[in-house]
Design a protein around this motif. Sequence first.
Motif, PDB file in Angstrom:
ATOM      1  N   ASP B 160       0.842  -1.201   0.000  1.00 53.81           N
ATOM      2  CA  ASP B 160       0.000   0.000   0.000  1.00 53.81           C
ATOM      3  C   ASP B 160       0.875   1.247   0.000  1.00 53.81           C
ATOM      4  O   ASP B 160       0.401   2.349  -0.151  1.00 53.81           O
ATOM      5  CB  ASP B 160      -1.035  -0.001   1.138  1.00 53.81           C
ATOM      6  CG  ASP B 160      -0.396  -0.090   2.497  1.00 53.81           C
ATOM      7  OD1 ASP B 160       0.605  -0.804   2.618  1.00 53.81           O
ATOM      8  OD2 ASP B 160      -0.895   0.536   3.441  1.00 53.81           O
ATOM      9  N   ASP B 161       2.186   1.032   0.127  1.00 55.47           N
ATOM     10  CA  ASP B 161       3.123   2.146   0.005  1.00 55.47           C
ATOM     11  C   ASP B 161       3.826   2.025  -1.346  1.00 55.47           C
ATOM     12  O   ASP B 161       4.545   1.068  -1.585  1.00 55.47           O
ATOM     13  CB  ASP B 161       4.141   2.089   1.153  1.00 55.47           C
ATOM     14  CG  ASP B 161       5.115   3.251   1.122  1.00 55.47           C
ATOM     15  OD1 ASP B 161       4.933   4.158   0.284  1.00 55.47           O
ATOM     16  OD2 ASP B 161       6.058   3.258   1.930  1.00 55.47           O
ATOM     17  N   GLN B 162       3.580   2.977  -2.231  1.00 56.07           N
ATOM     18  CA  GLN B 162       4.188   2.927  -3.562  1.00 56.07           C
ATOM     19  C   GLN B 162       5.252   4.008  -3.721  1.00 56.07           C
ATOM     20  O   GLN B 162       5.664   4.330  -4.829  1.00 56.07           O
ATOM     21  CB  GLN B 162       3.106   3.059  -4.655  1.00 56.07           C
ATOM     22  CG  GLN B 162       2.128   1.890  -4.729  1.00 56.07           C
ATOM     23  CD  GLN B 162       2.776   0.603  -5.243  1.00 56.07           C
ATOM     24  OE1 GLN B 162       3.716   0.638  -6.023  1.00 56.07           O
ATOM     25  NE2 GLN B 162       2.284  -0.543  -4.782  1.00 56.07           N
ATOM     26  N   ALA B 163       5.693   4.570  -2.588  1.00 57.37           N
ATOM     27  CA  ALA B 163       6.725   5.606  -2.650  1.00 57.37           C
ATOM     28  C   ALA B 163       8.053   4.995  -3.087  1.00 57.37           C
ATOM     29  O   ALA B 163       8.410   3.912  -2.628  1.00 57.37           O
ATOM     30  CB  ALA B 163       6.873   6.268  -1.286  1.00 57.37           C
ATOM     31  N   PRO B 164       8.781   5.667  -3.986  1.00 58.70           N
ATOM     32  CA  PRO B 164      10.056   5.118  -4.449  1.00 58.70           C
ATOM     33  C   PRO B 164      10.988   4.849  -3.282  1.00 58.70           C
ATOM     34  O   PRO B 164      11.035   5.603  -2.314  1.00 58.70           O
ATOM     35  CB  PRO B 164      10.616   6.228  -5.341  1.00 58.70           C
ATOM     36  CG  PRO B 164       9.440   7.017  -5.756  1.00 58.70           C
ATOM     37  CD  PRO B 164       8.489   6.967  -4.600  1.00 58.70           C
ATOM     38  N   ASN B 165      11.709   3.768  -3.374  1.00 57.36           N
ATOM     39  CA  ASN B 165      12.521   3.255  -2.287  1.00 57.36           C
ATOM     40  C   ASN B 165      13.923   2.994  -2.813  1.00 57.36           C
ATOM     41  O   ASN B 165      14.088   2.591  -3.942  1.00 57.36           O
ATOM     42  CB  ASN B 165      11.889   1.917  -1.857  1.00 57.36           C
ATOM     43  CG  ASN B 165      11.980   1.696  -0.379  1.00 57.36           C
ATOM     44  OD1 ASN B 165      12.539   2.518   0.349  1.00 57.36           O
ATOM     45  ND2 ASN B 165      11.449   0.596   0.088  1.00 57.36           N
ATOM     46  N   VAL B 166      14.938   3.250  -2.000  1.00 56.46           N
ATOM     47  CA  VAL B 166      16.282   2.832  -2.381  1.00 56.46           C
ATOM     48  C   VAL B 166      16.532   1.479  -1.737  1.00 56.46           C
ATOM     49  O   VAL B 166      16.460   1.345  -0.522  1.00 56.46           O
ATOM     50  CB  VAL B 166      17.348   3.842  -1.917  1.00 56.46           C
ATOM     51  CG1 VAL B 166      18.745   3.333  -2.280  1.00 56.46           C
ATOM     52  CG2 VAL B 166      17.094   5.202  -2.544  1.00 56.46           C
ATOM     53  N   GLY B 167      16.786   0.471  -2.551  1.00 53.18           N
ATOM     54  CA  GLY B 167      16.926  -0.884  -2.021  1.00 53.18           C
ATOM     55  C   GLY B 167      15.568  -1.435  -1.620  1.00 53.18           C
ATOM     56  O   GLY B 167      14.534  -0.808  -1.868  1.00 53.18           O
ATOM     57  N   ILE B 168      15.553  -2.600  -0.999  1.00 52.34           N
ATOM     58  CA  ILE B 168      14.288  -3.287  -0.707  1.00 52.34           C
ATOM     59  C   ILE B 168      13.768  -2.988   0.698  1.00 52.34           C
ATOM     60  O   ILE B 168      12.738  -3.499   1.102  1.00 52.34           O
ATOM     61  CB  ILE B 168      14.418  -4.815  -0.919  1.00 52.34           C
ATOM     62  CG1 ILE B 168      15.417  -5.434   0.077  1.00 52.34           C
ATOM     63  CG2 ILE B 168      14.836  -5.135  -2.350  1.00 52.34           C
ATOM     64  CD1 ILE B 168      15.370  -6.954   0.110  1.00 52.34           C
ATOM     65  N   GLY B 169      14.479  -2.159   1.437  1.00 50.98           N
ATOM     66  CA  GLY B 169      14.033  -1.818   2.795  1.00 50.98           C
ATOM     67  C   GLY B 169      13.855  -3.053   3.662  1.00 50.98           C
ATOM     68  O   GLY B 169      12.940  -3.113   4.492  1.00 50.98           O
ATOM     69  N   GLY B 170      14.707  -4.037   3.470  1.00 46.85           N
ATOM     70  CA  GLY B 170      14.541  -5.318   4.145  1.00 46.85           C
ATOM     71  C   GLY B 170      14.704  -5.230   5.659  1.00 46.85           C
ATOM     72  O   GLY B 170      15.604  -4.554   6.143  1.00 46.85           O
TER      73      GLY B 170
END
Lengths: 254, 254
Positions: B160-170
């Motif tokens: 539900d969060d489609q904000a661009p991300n750096v990496g996979i936020g694992g």
Amino acid sequence: MDIVKKLERELFEGNLETKTSKEEVLEVIEMVKSFVKIDGALAVISDLTKDVSYIYAGHFGTFLGVKPFELSMLDTIWEDEIFQKIHEDDLFERHLLEYEFLHFLKEIPPSERLNYATKSYLRTNTSKEKVRYITHRTSYLKTTENGQLALVLCLYNFSDDQAPNVGIGGKIMNKITGDKIEVKTYHHSSSLLSPREGEILQHIERGLLSKEIASALNISVHTVNRHRQNILEKLKAGNSMEAVQRAKAMQLIT
Amino acid sequence: MDIVKKLERELFEGNLETKTSKEEVLEVIEMVKSFVKIDGALAVISDLTKDVSYIYAGHFGTFLGVKPFELSMLDTIWEDEIFQKIHEDDLFERHLLEYEFLHFLKEIPPSERLNYATKSYLRTNTSKEKVRYITHRTSYLKTTENGQLALVLCLYNFSDDQAPNVGIGGKIMNKITGDKIEVKTYHHSSSLLSPREGEILQHIERGLLSKEIASALNISVHTVNRHRQNILEKLKAGNSMEAVQRAKAMQLIT
């Protein structure tokens, strides 16, 4: 009329006539038990045809004071004990979101009503030191034969996002497409305040005293104060400051 | 050795000796089916004792090309058809996260191993116009009698969060307390590159040519180029640029 009563009236509208069968309810409870074993969530299944709820929690239950993996039943659709653990501003906005969701569902074909869910982030009252966010999700699992919403599932769990949030970030999602549904924020709830009450609250927000508002609107101070009292009651606010904050959260005032 | 082989070797370590019972597997499949009906997710249950997987999807399956509400079985623990729909950089980092997770679990008491889950956000390749993020969650559902991890559940769903991300936020989460576990980012994976390879990649990142790197490290250009080739293979990168990006994502270089 406050938002919980408004919501309750519309949830039960026509629903108490047809009842869910025992089998339907048991099937949903078993399904939810399995869900909770994997997700860890606290689940509340509310039966709108009988005005009862079933609570079954995974590990998350402990956090909200509910013993995990034990089914309990409530004589109402409202899980008040859990509500008490939620920050009251957020709880209020959550009720508004559910009200919007209900209206949204009533406007779409009955066959599509089970395809949507709400999601929001709520602050809890459990920790004095720091705010802890939890997620809240709602979806309808069963309708009656005539398409009325019958069984509702509310899921509470830890949020993996603990970043401070303004408001509850409430959204309605299409479970099939993953799309967020653009709903005018708290569109239906906007009828909660009369136009005059909205006008007065806007003046309060700008810092005007009752005397000044009376003069600006050409009404008596007594009338302004009566309106103020009604506003506090409708928004379940303890004082004007809180009323302004809540009205802003639901975009009743700008 | 590439990360998938490394992960596979450790996942199967000792696991193929004891087998899960048919009843255990069926019980988990039924539980996951119920989960999926509510969550809508695509679920992959991998049995590490038999090197097979079961796929069962809710509505989300359609998005990744899997027919909803039909159980299928794979002759491997890797859901390659689904992997192909994931952005390759993200897929690589996801494998690293699983590798870290596995090491983390092996370091804690067996009785606590089922209390943790990973969560990450992956980009899909499905839409040419815009990036679409999905969530990926992993948890272990069963261990063998001797405490070996036996059944793993991977869940894919819309984010539900489609904000661009750096990496996979694992991240690794404790399902009981809701706490994020502080794991040195890709600590175990850091052994993927040798110190010399790391050094060379760092020089590449700074824009040095092979000739310049050779001179700086007092080695031959031929040796630099052999290291470069090994780095690309280890990081499954098509060119040096990609290798730098991946190594940065996993904090092998700064």
